[in-house]
Every structure is written in C-alpha cells, then in structure tokens.
Motif scaffolding. Sequence first.
Motif, mmCIF file in Angstrom:
data_model
loop_
_atom_site.group_PDB
_atom_site.id
_atom_site.type_symbol
_atom_site.label_atom_id
_atom_site.label_comp_id
_atom_site.label_asym_id
_atom_site.label_seq_id
_atom_site.Cartn_x
_atom_site.Cartn_y
_atom_site.Cartn_z
ATOM 1 N N ARG A 18 0.845 -1.206 0.000
ATOM 2 C CA ARG A 18 0.000 0.000 0.000
ATOM 3 C C ARG A 18 0.876 1.251 0.000
ATOM 4 N N LEU A 19 1.963 1.228 0.790
ATOM 5 C CA LEU A 19 2.884 2.362 0.822
ATOM 6 C C LEU A 19 3.473 2.622 -0.554
ATOM 7 N N LYS A 20 3.903 1.561 -1.225
ATOM 8 C CA LYS A 20 4.500 1.699 -2.551
ATOM 9 C C LYS A 20 3.487 2.215 -3.569
ATOM 10 N N ALA A 21 2.209 2.003 -3.297
ATOM 11 C CA ALA A 21 1.149 2.501 -4.171
ATOM 12 C C ALA A 21 0.740 3.934 -3.807
ATOM 13 N N GLY A 22 1.454 4.540 -2.842
ATOM 14 C CA GLY A 22 1.185 5.930 -2.503
ATOM 15 C C GLY A 22 0.253 6.149 -1.333
ATOM 16 N N LYS A 23 -0.175 5.084 -0.677
ATOM 17 C CA LYS A 23 -1.055 5.205 0.488
ATOM 18 C C LYS A 23 -0.236 5.472 1.741
ATOM 19 N N GLN A 24 -0.895 5.915 2.799
ATOM 20 C CA GLN A 24 -0.287 6.052 4.115
ATOM 21 C C GLN A 24 -0.871 4.967 4.998
ATOM 22 N N VAL A 25 -0.037 4.360 5.824
ATOM 23 C CA VAL A 25 -0.492 3.286 6.699
ATOM 24 C C VAL A 25 -0.061 3.545 8.134
#
Length: 96
Positions: A18-25
């Motif tokens: 998800r991080l690599k896809a631009g999301k924040q976790v």
Amino acid sequence: AAAGREGAAMNFGEALERLKAGKQVARAAWSDHRVCLMQPLRLAPEDVSERTKRFAGDGPLYVAPYFVIHSSGGHWTCGWQPCADEMLAEDWEVCS
C-alpha cells in the motif's frame, strides 16, 4: 477500523505494498501516528538548496526512498525503520 483509518487489518508486507502505491499506513496499536514511504524523485537544479548544491553538483538530484513517520501534531521524523515487532504485526491499516 480506528478513527481516520479504513479497511481490514493487514500484515507488514501488505502494508508495504500500500505504501508503494502511494497510500499512508499505520498500526492500530498506534494512537496518532502515520507512516509514509517517500518515493524516489528527481529534483530540478532550481529546487535544490545552495547548501546541497555544494555537495550534489550539477543536474538533477536523486533522492532514495525512505520512511517518514509523523504525528497528528505535525512532527516529522525521517529515516524511520520498522523493528521486528512492527514487521510481524498484523494490525496495519490504510489511513484515510
């Protein structure tokens, strides 16, 4: 899901995707922190400070990917690295 977060809990591998896809976790165990992976980017020479130009030379500057952790109060810490407990946790969520 906790307030400000969405979706089902994930393991660290899923969170990293998800991080690599631009999301924040964030982990559900954290009360007010988010983690974001900063993607590599190239800075134009005019975007680089004079201090950095002395070391970087001419042309675009490549910035390697890194983790940043920041609180809801706006405090940023660059260079965050997950510990074993965080990499083995199953409570990662996407922040909304």
